[in-house]
Design a protein around this motif. Structure first.
Motif, short mmCIF file in Angstrom:
data_model
loop_
_atom_site.label_atom_id
_atom_site.label_comp_id
_atom_site.label_asym_id
_atom_site.label_seq_id
_atom_site.Cartn_x
_atom_site.Cartn_y
_atom_site.Cartn_z
N HIS A 263 40.36 34.35 23.39
CA HIS A 263 42.12 34.88 23.42
C HIS A 263 42.34 33.89 22.23
O HIS A 263 42.82 34.45 21.80
N ASP A 270 47.72 36.34 25.31
CA ASP A 270 48.77 35.52 26.19
C ASP A 270 48.37 35.73 28.08
O ASP A 270 48.17 35.25 29.20
N GLU A 271 49.55 37.04 28.45
CA GLU A 271 49.31 37.88 29.79
C GLU A 271 47.93 38.02 30.27
O GLU A 271 47.85 37.49 31.24
N PHE A 273 45.51 37.16 29.16
CA PHE A 273 44.20 35.97 29.51
C PHE A 273 45.14 34.64 31.02
O PHE A 273 43.84 34.43 32.00
N SER A 274 46.01 34.67 31.42
CA SER A 274 46.60 34.19 32.23
C SER A 274 46.45 34.82 33.81
O SER A 274 45.21 34.46 34.66
N LYS A 277 42.44 34.52 34.11
CA LYS A 277 41.55 33.06 34.39
C LYS A 277 42.20 32.99 35.81
O LYS A 277 41.10 32.39 36.67
N SER A 278 43.15 33.40 36.19
CA SER A 278 43.56 33.37 37.71
C SER A 278 43.15 33.73 39.14
O SER A 278 42.63 33.58 39.63
#
Length: 284
Positions: A263, A270-271, A273-274, A277-278
């Motif tokens: 990232h 950003d999208e 990565f989020s 990660k979730s």
């Protein structure tokens, strides 16, 4: 054959002729190709053989070879003609002085053959391939029902890291694509049964493939593995989904850390990565 149990010994292998098959036992000597050592022994039913040939070899040798019928052997189907002649498991190399004896067995064997053409099922048992092997970008494992890929952070592409480790029940597969590690862009790719997935042009970008190279995925490991998967695919039907096992928290933390590095380097949005990660946190 005229006498069941007759044995013909050559370089790197011994053939035992039985009433309904040829039992091939491979040597484990230091000069024996590693693929032969990995195979150990194989029983080839006569119905799996299309023909027999005897030719002059190199440096005072003769070569007795049986030609498997197309579709009879998962090992040869997975290899798809990519094996070097010296690693052909259906060749028996003998000293030239044994040519008359080899010719006798070739004639005897030929007289017993009654089938030819492609088969609709495998007639030769798949090799007992390794349960896992290391590719350049990940570790491939197979437990008889599911193929799994676990990526190495030192070799896997950002596309594979974003996709995460993969698990493929054989019931969801239609076959395998094995490209020898001895040629450019060697890899093992799993093919989806429904054909819905779009296959990337490059194996290093495809989460359904592991890449060979630099000593990773050698023929004697990756080819028997591919043949075992192919045999399981051909005999399986669609399978029900099973819950994924919970992952090691330390492993999840390491993968989130590496995802963060991607990232920061601008390789993951950003999208992405989020979202990833979730997904990783949900595996805890």
């Amino acid at each position: 054959m005229s006498r069941m149990g007759d044995v013909l010994a050559g370089f790197h292998a011994t053939w035992e002729f039985e009433s309904d098959s040829v039992l091939i036992r491979y040597e484990r000597g230091i000069r024996t190709p590693k693929l032969f050592q990995a195979l150990g022994e194989r029983r080839v039913p006569l119905e799996a053989i299309a023909g027999v040939s005897l030719t002059r070899g190199k440096r005072g040798t003769v070569v007795l070879r049986v030609e498997p019928r197309p579709g009879a052997d998962p090992l040869m189907e997975a290899a798809a003609g990519q094996l070097k002649e010296s690693c052909d498991p259906y060749r028996l190399v003998l000293p030239a002085e044994r040519e008359v004896l080899a010719e006798y067995y070739a004639d005897e064997l030929t007289s017993l053959l009654s089938e030819s053409g492609p088969t609709d099922r495998f007639l030769v048992e798949p090799p007992k391939g390794p349960p896992s092997f290391k590719a350049y970008d990940g570790k491939a494992a197979f437990d008889g029902r599911t193929v799994s890929f676990r990526w190495f952070w030192t070799g896997a592409s950002s596309a594979k890291w974003k996709a995460g480790d993969q698990s493929f029940p054989v019931g969801e597969l239609s076959g395998v694509e094995w490209r020898s590690p001895e040629v450019f862009e060697g890899h093992l790719r799993l093919l989806h049964r429904d054909g819905a997935a779009v296959t990337p042009a490059q194996a290093d970008q495809d989460p359904a493939a592991v890449v060979f190279g630099l000593g990773y995925g050698p023929v004697h490991e990756s080819l028997p593995f591919a043949a075992a998967v192919l045999a399981a695919v051909r005999t399986s039907g669609p399978v029900a989904a099973v819950p994924a096992p919970r992952r090691d928290p330390a492993d999840i933390a390491e993968r989130i850390r590496h995802l963060g590095e991607l990232h920061q380097a601008g390789l993951v949005t950003d999208e992405e990565f989020s979202l990833k990660k979730s997904e990783l946190l949900a595996e805890l």
